[in-house]
Design a protein around this motif. Structure first.
Motif, PDB file in Angstrom:
ATOM      1  N   PRO A 264       0.823  -1.211   0.000  1.00 33.34           N
ATOM      2  CA  PRO A 264       0.000   0.000   0.000  1.00 33.34           C
ATOM      3  C   PRO A 264       0.858   1.263   0.000  1.00 33.34           C
ATOM      4  O   PRO A 264       1.018   1.914   1.020  1.00 33.34           O
ATOM      5  CB  PRO A 264      -0.837  -0.127   1.272  1.00 33.34           C
ATOM      6  N   GLY A 265       1.421   1.581  -1.140  1.00 34.42           N
ATOM      7  CA  GLY A 265       2.257   2.782  -1.258  1.00 34.42           C
ATOM      8  C   GLY A 265       1.645   3.785  -2.211  1.00 34.42           C
ATOM      9  O   GLY A 265       0.525   3.614  -2.693  1.00 34.42           O
ATOM     10  N   LEU A 266       2.420   4.823  -2.505  1.00 32.10           N
ATOM     11  CA  LEU A 266       1.928   5.898  -3.366  1.00 32.10           C
ATOM     12  C   LEU A 266       1.703   5.434  -4.800  1.00 32.10           C
ATOM     13  O   LEU A 266       0.783   5.898  -5.469  1.00 32.10           O
ATOM     14  CB  LEU A 266       2.927   7.055  -3.373  1.00 32.10           C
ATOM     15  N   GLY A 267       2.559   4.519  -5.258  1.00 28.62           N
ATOM     16  CA  GLY A 267       2.440   4.047  -6.637  1.00 28.62           C
ATOM     17  C   GLY A 267       1.103   3.376  -6.873  1.00 28.62           C
ATOM     18  O   GLY A 267       0.407   3.646  -7.848  1.00 28.62           O
ATOM     19  N   TRP A 268       0.749   2.540  -5.947  1.00 32.31           N
ATOM     20  CA  TRP A 268      -0.531   1.831  -6.031  1.00 32.31           C
ATOM     21  C   TRP A 268      -1.692   2.822  -5.951  1.00 32.31           C
ATOM     22  O   TRP A 268      -2.666   2.751  -6.706  1.00 32.31           O
ATOM     23  CB  TRP A 268      -0.586   0.801  -4.907  1.00 32.31           C
ATOM     24  N   LEU A 269      -1.561   3.755  -5.038  1.00 30.25           N
ATOM     25  CA  LEU A 269      -2.588   4.789  -4.883  1.00 30.25           C
ATOM     26  C   LEU A 269      -2.781   5.534  -6.206  1.00 30.25           C
ATOM     27  O   LEU A 269      -3.900   5.810  -6.631  1.00 30.25           O
ATOM     28  CB  LEU A 269      -2.163   5.767  -3.783  1.00 30.25           C
ATOM     29  N   PHE A 270      -1.650   5.816  -6.861  1.00 32.60           N
ATOM     30  CA  PHE A 270      -1.680   6.564  -8.102  1.00 32.60           C
ATOM     31  C   PHE A 270      -2.403   5.785  -9.197  1.00 32.60           C
ATOM     32  O   PHE A 270      -3.251   6.319  -9.905  1.00 32.60           O
ATOM     33  CB  PHE A 270      -0.239   6.884  -8.527  1.00 32.60           C
ATOM     34  N   ILE A 271      -2.069   4.510  -9.313  1.00 35.18           N
ATOM     35  CA  ILE A 271      -2.693   3.654 -10.337  1.00 35.18           C
ATOM     36  C   ILE A 271      -4.203   3.586 -10.116  1.00 35.18           C
ATOM     37  O   ILE A 271      -5.004   3.778 -11.026  1.00 35.18           O
ATOM     38  CB  ILE A 271      -2.092   2.229 -10.264  1.00 35.18           C
ATOM     39  N   ASP A 272      -4.574   3.321  -8.876  1.00 34.74           N
ATOM     40  CA  ASP A 272      -6.000   3.251  -8.554  1.00 34.74           C
ATOM     41  C   ASP A 272      -6.702   4.554  -8.907  1.00 34.74           C
ATOM     42  O   ASP A 272      -7.775   4.557  -9.496  1.00 34.74           O
ATOM     43  CB  ASP A 272      -6.185   2.986  -7.052  1.00 34.74           C
ATOM     44  N   ALA A 273      -6.064   5.648  -8.531  1.00 37.02           N
ATOM     45  CA  ALA A 273      -6.664   6.960  -8.779  1.00 37.02           C
ATOM     46  C   ALA A 273      -6.810   7.210 -10.277  1.00 37.02           C
ATOM     47  O   ALA A 273      -7.780   7.802 -10.728  1.00 37.02           O
ATOM     48  CB  ALA A 273      -5.836   8.052  -8.129  1.00 37.02           C
ATOM     49  N   ALA A 274      -5.831   6.719 -11.045  1.00 39.50           N
ATOM     50  CA  ALA A 274      -5.902   6.920 -12.491  1.00 39.50           C
ATOM     51  C   ALA A 274      -7.086   6.154 -13.068  1.00 39.50           C
ATOM     52  O   ALA A 274      -7.842   6.679 -13.882  1.00 39.50           O
ATOM     53  CB  ALA A 274      -4.606   6.476 -13.154  1.00 39.50           C
ATOM     54  N   TYR A 275      -7.262   4.909 -12.619  1.00 41.00           N
ATOM     55  CA  TYR A 275      -8.402   4.125 -13.102  1.00 41.00           C
ATOM     56  C   TYR A 275      -9.715   4.783 -12.716  1.00 41.00           C
ATOM     57  O   TYR A 275     -10.693   4.734 -13.433  1.00 41.00           O
ATOM     58  CB  TYR A 275      -8.366   2.715 -12.532  1.00 41.00           C
ATOM     59  N   GLN A 276      -9.733   5.365 -11.523  1.00 42.46           N
ATOM     60  CA  GLN A 276     -10.969   5.931 -11.005  1.00 42.46           C
ATOM     61  C   GLN A 276     -11.190   7.363 -11.463  1.00 42.46           C
ATOM     62  O   GLN A 276     -12.176   7.974 -11.099  1.00 42.46           O
ATOM     63  CB  GLN A 276     -10.953   5.912  -9.471  1.00 42.46           C
ATOM     64  N   ARG A 277     -10.234   7.919 -12.188  1.00 47.02           N
ATOM     65  CA  ARG A 277     -10.289   9.338 -12.567  1.00 47.02           C
ATOM     66  C   ARG A 277     -10.439  10.205 -11.317  1.00 47.02           C
ATOM     67  O   ARG A 277     -11.203  11.163 -11.299  1.00 47.02           O
ATOM     68  CB  ARG A 277     -11.450   9.618 -13.516  1.00 47.02           C
ATOM     69  N   ASP A 278      -9.746   9.810 -10.270  1.00 47.74           N
ATOM     70  CA  ASP A 278      -9.834  10.523  -8.993  1.00 47.74           C
ATOM     71  C   ASP A 278      -8.874  11.715  -9.046  1.00 47.74           C
ATOM     72  O   ASP A 278      -7.726  11.647  -8.592  1.00 47.74           O
ATOM     73  CB  ASP A 278      -9.466   9.557  -7.867  1.00 47.74           C
ATOM     74  N   ILE A 279      -9.353  12.809  -9.596  1.00 47.54           N
ATOM     75  CA  ILE A 279      -8.492  13.953  -9.907  1.00 47.54           C
ATOM     76  C   ILE A 279      -7.737  14.498  -8.683  1.00 47.54           C
ATOM     77  O   ILE A 279      -6.528  14.677  -8.748  1.00 47.54           O
ATOM     78  CB  ILE A 279      -9.312  15.067 -10.605  1.00 47.54           C
ATOM     79  N   PRO A 280      -8.411  14.746  -7.555  1.00 52.97           N
ATOM     80  CA  PRO A 280      -7.658  15.304  -6.414  1.00 52.97           C
ATOM     81  C   PRO A 280      -6.505  14.410  -5.964  1.00 52.97           C
ATOM     82  O   PRO A 280      -5.427  14.917  -5.655  1.00 52.97           O
ATOM     83  CB  PRO A 280      -8.723  15.410  -5.314  1.00 52.97           C
ATOM     84  N   VAL A 281      -6.713  13.100  -5.969  1.00 53.39           N
ATOM     85  CA  VAL A 281      -5.637  12.196  -5.551  1.00 53.39           C
ATOM     86  C   VAL A 281      -4.505  12.210  -6.575  1.00 53.39           C
ATOM     87  O   VAL A 281      -3.322  12.271  -6.222  1.00 53.39           O
ATOM     88  CB  VAL A 281      -6.174  10.762  -5.346  1.00 53.39           C
ATOM     89  N   LEU A 282      -4.866  12.181  -7.854  1.00 53.51           N
ATOM     90  CA  LEU A 282      -3.841  12.218  -8.897  1.00 53.51           C
ATOM     91  C   LEU A 282      -2.985  13.465  -8.768  1.00 53.51           C
ATOM     92  O   LEU A 282      -1.758  13.414  -8.823  1.00 53.51           O
ATOM     93  CB  LEU A 282      -4.496  12.200 -10.281  1.00 53.51           C
ATOM     94  N   LEU A 283      -3.655  14.605  -8.567  1.00 61.70           N
ATOM     95  CA  LEU A 283      -2.912  15.856  -8.437  1.00 61.70           C
ATOM     96  C   LEU A 283      -2.041  15.828  -7.190  1.00 61.70           C
ATOM     97  O   LEU A 283      -0.886  16.258  -7.219  1.00 61.70           O
ATOM     98  CB  LEU A 283      -3.883  17.041  -8.380  1.00 61.70           C
ATOM     99  N   GLY A 284      -2.588  15.305  -6.106  1.00 63.77           N
ATOM    100  CA  GLY A 284      -1.842  15.253  -4.849  1.00 63.77           C
ATOM    101  C   GLY A 284      -0.592  14.398  -4.972  1.00 63.77           C
ATOM    102  O   GLY A 284       0.507  14.826  -4.588  1.00 63.77           O
ATOM    103  N   VAL A 285      -0.734  13.207  -5.549  1.00 68.71           N
ATOM    104  CA  VAL A 285       0.419  12.309  -5.671  1.00 68.71           C
ATOM    105  C   VAL A 285       1.440  12.904  -6.647  1.00 68.71           C
ATOM    106  O   VAL A 285       2.652  12.841  -6.407  1.00 68.71           O
ATOM    107  CB  VAL A 285      -0.012  10.897  -6.118  1.00 68.71           C
ATOM    108  N   THR A 286       0.953  13.503  -7.734  1.00 65.54           N
ATOM    109  CA  THR A 286       1.866  14.142  -8.680  1.00 65.54           C
ATOM    110  C   THR A 286       2.691  15.210  -7.980  1.00 65.54           C
ATOM    111  O   THR A 286       3.904  15.306  -8.158  1.00 65.54           O
ATOM    112  CB  THR A 286       1.072  14.822  -9.819  1.00 65.54           C
TER     113      THR A 286
END
Lengths: 314, 535
Positions: A264-286
């Motif tokens: 459960p790291g940032l990379g996984w979070l990022f992938i999930d967020a990308a699939y989900q189009r979870d914009i705030p998370v994508l921006l945050g991780v970026t």
């Protein structure tokens, strides 16, 4: 020196902002909406609900208003809320930071710790059997896809032998356990060996061709002594820069490793967020990974300047 | 079989008698804790049970708390929190009588106020409930005359109205205190009235639950339920081999691998029938190819489905005649699927005006080539890929040129919404025979009628299936609908794949339903863990 750091920082922050604009824009270009992402089979929202939610999330606003309001919240230290589960993005990032940080720090350490001796051994006798074989071996490793290697390692060490855990971080608190990190770190390390050891080799060979080294050889120093006394000193500058640039590359690699090993790291979070189009998370991780990369480069820059007086003055 | 059951019952009885000083059956130090680890493919969107619901949160919710009613493994609605219910004569109101003496995990009594709270919360758009809200939004009034009665009044009520009451009920005295359902106290430590209590949740790893000693339906036989989250099937399968997982649904290729593995003797390998249709939808609007039923049928006749099942799906699938699952009680016995008949397919295409006049292997009509696109979502399952290739090949043999567009899920959905496809491949899961949204002409814009089926006869039959009270009459209408669907073939139900299920031999009482092995009442609640070594 200070001026150099300040200008570097300023351009860094600007770059970071540009990156977020880019990410924001790219997500908008991708088809699908974050609201549809959780639709599943016949479980979906009615048109009326969808409209109400679009207003709730602010998706009905023009893009630039959406971006500016995100930026405004960012300046107040608020990364916003995830669309997937409505939790604060900062919480989601913080709880996943330890895994990614330890994974990357360990991988970086092992890459450098293994590559330097490999590169040095190769540089000692360019064209020798050691040189050729180390090159072939590291490039072969480089060519092995991570997901495949991960599966084989899991089969052997976790299933067949039962020595190491198969997946997960093992920790209940979020701090990963050592045994759980062994295989992921191996997977993240082996691919970097080729590049870094070859880099070390080239730089060492180049530096030992310099006149100072020639004179050292004339003074009767052994090749190993020359390498240690002069070679490393001269090669340390480009190597530092490389270490700085390795950080973003490692982060990209850890996306795959984290997914395969269920870390459960940032990379996984990022992938999930990308699939989900979870914009705030994508921006945050970026933002966070971008900042880490910038710090890495800045660190390289500063140490570079410290190591080489010519850069410092310029 | 019966003897075995008797023996198991006897053992359980013995276990019960052996510990008379502890009537609750709680952990006696004499025996090891019975832990079962089941698979979940993704984190639930939220533990709030009603907010942003998805399949995974439903699976967790059924364990934690009870709904008023719930499906059993035969997909019959059974009373749970409600001990009975009654429809008014005019089919406008539905009255539930709640079970007496049901308590939340913290000891408070469950009352009708909790039901009202849950339903009202769920109907707020911000709750983003996708599972039950669309149906419950049709409520005009919701009242609780006393602590054990709930009266729901509808503007219009369909036959399957009870289905939406499978929504898990939340404790008002806890969840009602939270200002934000998604970030409050309740999601941190959810409390229900179901057979299992919440222990802990580690995102991306596990949800741990323990048996509720005071469950009104009796304490579960297992002590601990660990819901293990593996998004990667391969990793989950490895975990199964190491004992970190006890039960999961496999893909067809992993199933084959498991059967041949030396570890197979430790596991029960079985499969169950699902109401999941793998379909091809033929775009019938503004489309030179598929607004003619003959062309649609020709495409189906060109597919050798029997041999696909034999060679690719290890024999674990059934051919559908319509989207009504062949293994369900709704299927019309006289509607037979189209068989493999490429000659008949060629005949039909020729009759529809599609002829290969220039001899290039592709038919044409009025200068238009029979060249179309097949829209397919990208899936981790290789099966999707194989199926698309097989279709492409089979259709080429009858003179059609097919381009496969395989898109990422969201992109796929966008295309589908825009009706920008000729043929679309996708799966549908059914829980009831109401297929209104797939075929009714009123669902062409916002519903699931992407293919644009517009037939007054189908519309009438769909209405009648939705609103006919008499079960026999309703079934007759269902059969009529299937005959009409078969005649027009707006959507082809290619296959209904069986779900290959694998679980530890020590696990007993697994009763899969067409919805899955843990999506109905009979799930972990009825499971037993019998370790021969400890007997």
């Amino acid at each position: 020196m200070l001026r150099r750091v300040v200008t570097r920082l300023a351009t860094g922050v600007l770059t970071l902002l540009l990156v977020t604009v880019l990410v924001f824009g790219l997500i908008q270009l991708a088809p699908g909406s974050p609201l549809a992402a959780t639709d599943d089979g016949f479980r979906s929202l009615s048109a009326a609900d969808r409209a109400a939610l679009e207003a709730y999330y602010g998706f009905d606003q023009p893009l630039r208003v959406q971006y500016v309001s995100w930026l405004g919240r960012l300046l107040r230290g608020d990364l916003g809320h995830s669309i997937r589960d409505r939790r604060p993005v900062a919480d989601k990032i913080i709880e996943r930071l330890p895994v990614t940080l330890s994974l990357n720090a360990l991988a970086l350490f092992f890459i450098v710790a293994l590559s330097v001796p490999i590169g040095a051994a190769a540089a000692l006798n360019p064209g020798s059997i050691t040189d050729r074989w180390s090159g072939t071996a590291t490039y072969l490793l480089y060519a092995i896809p991570v997901f495949w290697a991960a599966l084989l390692l899991q089969r052997l060490f976790a299933v067949r032998l039962g020595w190491l855990p198969l997946y997960g971080s093992g920790g209940v608190t979020g701090i990963p356990r050592f045994a759980n990190m062994v295989l992921p770190v191996v997977c993240l390390t082996y691919g970097g060996l080729a590049y870094v050891s070859r880099f070390v080799r080239t730089n060492l060979i180049e530096s030992t061709r310099l006149e100072t080294v020639l004179s050292a050889r004339a003074r009767g120093l052994t090749p190993l002594a020359i390498l240690v006394r002069h070679g490393f000193r001269l090669a340390v500058v480009p190597m530092l820069t490389l270490a700085g640039f390795l950080i973003p590359a490692l982060f990209a690699g850890s996306v795959i490793v984290e997914t395969v090993f269920q870390l459960p790291g940032l990379g996984w979070l990022f992938i999930d967020a990308a699939y989900q189009r979870d914009i705030p998370v994508l921006l945050g991780v970026t933002l966070i990974s971008g900042a880490a990369a910038l710090v890495g480069i800045l660190f390289a820059d500063v140490t570079y300047a410290l190591a080489d007086p010519r850069v410092r003055r310029g | 079989m019966r003897l075995e059951r008797l023996a198991i019952g006897f053992v359980c009885l013995l276990a019960f008698c052996a510990a008379p000083e502890d009537p609750s059956g709680a952990k006696t130090p004499a025996r090891a804790e019975r832990v079962v680890r089941m698979h979940l493919s993704q984190d639930p969107a939220s533990l709030s049970l009603i907010g942003k619901t998805d399949l995974n949160s439903e699976i967790f919710g059924i364990r934690l708390t009870d709904a008023l009613v719930q499906y059993d493994e035969k997909l019959v609605i059974r009373p749970l929190l409600a001990e009975s219910w009654e429809f008014s004569k005019d089919r406008k109101t539905l009255t539930f009588k709640l079970r007496d003496n049901v308590r939340w995990h913290d000891g408070e009594a469950v009352t009708s106020a909790d039901v009202l709270f849950t339903i009202n919360k769920l109907r707020e758009p911000e709750t983003e409930n996708r599972s039950w809200a669309p149906d419950l939004r049709k409520l005009t009034k919701l009242e609780a005359p006393d602590a054990r009665t709930v009266v729901a009044t509808y503007s219009e009520m369909k036959i399957g109205a009870l289905e939406a009451w499978r929504t898990p009920i939340l404790p008002e005295h806890i969840a009602g205190q939270d200002e934000d359902l998604f970030n409050g106290e309740f999601v941190r430590h959810p409390i229900g009235c179901g057979p299992f209590k919440f222990v802990r949740y580690i995102r991306g790893q596990e949800i741990v639950m323990e048996a509720n000693d005071d469950y009104w339906g009796g304490r579960p036989q297992i002590d601990r339920l660990e819901i293990k989250i593996f998004s990667d099937q391969q990793t989950a399968y490895q975990a199964l081999m190491t004992g970190d997982l006890h039960i999961m649904v496999l893909s067809a290729n992993l199933w084959q691998q498991a059967r041949e593995s030396a570890l197979a003797e430790r596991f029960t390998l079985t499969s169950y029938k699902r109401y999941t249709a793998w379909t091809l939808g033929w775009n019938q609007r503004n489309n030179p190819f598929f607004n003619d039923a003959r062309v649609r049928k020709a495409m189906v006749l060109a597919l050798d489905r029997e041999s696909f099942i034999e060679n690719v799906a290890n024999g674990m699938a059934h051919i559908g005649a319509t989207t009504f699952p062949p293994s369900s009680a709704w299927a019309a016995p006289d509607v037979e699927p189209y068989g493999y008949d490429p000659d008949k397919a060629r005949e039909l295409l020729a009759a529809a005006g599609w002829v290969d006049s220039d001899g290039d292997g592709v038919r044409e009509r009025d200068g238009q080539r029979l060249a179309f696109t097949l829209l397919v979502p990208i899936s981790p399952q290789q099966l999707t890929q194989w199926m698309a290739e097989w279709q492409q090949q089979s259709w080429a043999e009858v003179g059609a040129e097919v381009t496969v567009h395989q898109l990422e899920w969201q992109a796929f959905r966008e295309r589908r919404k825009e009706k920008n496809f000729h043929v679309v491949a996708q799966t549908f899961h059914f829980t009831d025979p109401d297929m209104y949204v797939l075929y009714h002409s009123s669902e062409m814009e916002d519903g699931y009628n992407f293919w644009g089926t517009d037939d007054p006869e189908i519309d009438r039959l769909l209405d009648s299936v939705r609103y006919t009270l008499d079960p026999e009459q309703r079934l007759a209408e269902m059969h009529r609908l299937q005959r009409r669907l078969h005649e027009l073939e707006p959507v082809t139900a290619l296959f209904f794949f069986d779900a290959p299920l694998i679980y530890d031999k020590r696990l007993h009482g697994v009763k899969p339903s067409p919805l899955g092995y843990a999506n109905t009442i009979s799930g972990p609640r009825d499971w037993r863990w019998i370790d021969e070594a400890s007997l």
